[in-house]
Scaffold this motif. Structure first.
Motif, short mmCIF file in Angstrom:
data_model
loop_
_atom_site.label_atom_id
_atom_site.label_comp_id
_atom_site.label_asym_id
_atom_site.label_seq_id
_atom_site.Cartn_x
_atom_site.Cartn_y
_atom_site.Cartn_z
N HIS A 50 0.83 -1.20 0.00
CA HIS A 50 0.00 0.00 0.00
C HIS A 50 0.87 1.25 0.00
O HIS A 50 0.60 2.20 -0.73
N GLU A 51 1.90 1.24 0.84
CA GLU A 51 2.79 2.40 0.94
C GLU A 51 3.49 2.67 -0.40
O GLU A 51 3.63 3.82 -0.82
N LYS A 52 3.90 1.62 -1.05
CA LYS A 52 4.67 1.76 -2.28
C LYS A 52 3.82 2.07 -3.51
O LYS A 52 4.21 2.85 -4.37
N PHE A 53 2.62 1.48 -3.59
CA PHE A 53 1.87 1.53 -4.83
C PHE A 53 0.56 2.31 -4.82
O PHE A 53 0.03 2.61 -5.88
N LEU A 54 0.01 2.63 -3.66
CA LEU A 54 -1.30 3.29 -3.63
C LEU A 54 -1.17 4.79 -3.36
O LEU A 54 -0.30 5.21 -2.60
N PRO A 55 -2.06 5.59 -3.97
CA PRO A 55 -2.11 7.01 -3.62
C PRO A 55 -2.51 7.16 -2.15
O PRO A 55 -3.13 6.26 -1.57
N GLN A 56 -2.17 8.29 -1.55
CA GLN A 56 -2.36 8.49 -0.11
C GLN A 56 -3.77 8.19 0.37
O GLN A 56 -3.95 7.47 1.34
N GLU A 57 -4.80 8.72 -0.33
CA GLU A 57 -6.16 8.51 0.15
C GLU A 57 -6.58 7.04 0.06
O GLU A 57 -7.27 6.52 0.93
N MET A 58 -6.13 6.33 -0.96
CA MET A 58 -6.44 4.91 -1.08
C MET A 58 -5.62 4.11 -0.08
O MET A 58 -6.08 3.09 0.44
N ARG A 59 -4.42 4.56 0.19
CA ARG A 59 -3.56 3.87 1.17
C ARG A 59 -4.18 3.89 2.55
O ARG A 59 -4.22 2.88 3.25
N GLN A 60 -4.70 5.05 2.96
CA GLN A 60 -5.32 5.15 4.27
C GLN A 60 -6.52 4.21 4.38
O GLN A 60 -6.67 3.51 5.38
N LEU A 61 -7.34 4.19 3.37
CA LEU A 61 -8.51 3.32 3.37
C LEU A 61 -8.07 1.85 3.35
O LEU A 61 -8.58 1.03 4.11
#
Length: 126
Positions: free
Chosen positions: A18-29
């Motif tokens: 998640h940290e490496k590949f997702l945008p911040q808002e998607m990472r939090q979710l």
């Protein structure tokens, strides 16, 4: 004990992906959902349920890593841009290839509704 080590390893791998590949808002979710699901399944002892849990999360991890690598290659100009979808860098395809006729139990329906609400709220915030 081996199940616990396997679970911790998978958990950490998911959060790193998640940290490496997702945008911040998607990472939090995504992080919140992973943490919630792992907490909910912490006390599961039935081997078939554990195996299904690990299979599903390993599949999700593989999908996130593959999609993330493709996006990085595409943004670097190293991959064919016409290879996946037409919505550009925001092409998030997870779940679109799921079978249409899936029967969920009441708990799964409730979790899906909560996820929809969280995703909608996250969209409104950004």
């Amino acid at each position: 004990m081996a199940g616990r080590i396997q679970a911790l390893s998978l958990y950490k791998s998911l959060l790193r992906a998640h940290e490496k590949f997702l945008p911040q808002e998607m990472r939090q979710l995504g992080d919140a959902y992973v943490k919630s699901e792992f907490r909910l399944h912490k006390s599961v002892t039935k081997p078939n349920q554990l195996q299904q849990f690990f299979n599903e999360w390993n599949g999700y991890l593989a999908h996130i890593e593959q999609t993330g690598r493709e996006r990085h290659l595409k943004s670097a100009g190293l991959a064919d841009a016409g290879n996946r979808g037409t919505s550009g860098d925001n092409d998030v395809r997870f779940g679109r290839d799921a079978p249409v006729h899936i029967e969920f139990n009441e708990e799964q329906q409730s979790q899906l509704q909560k996820l929809r609400e969280e995703a909608t709220n996250a969209k409104k915030i950004t």
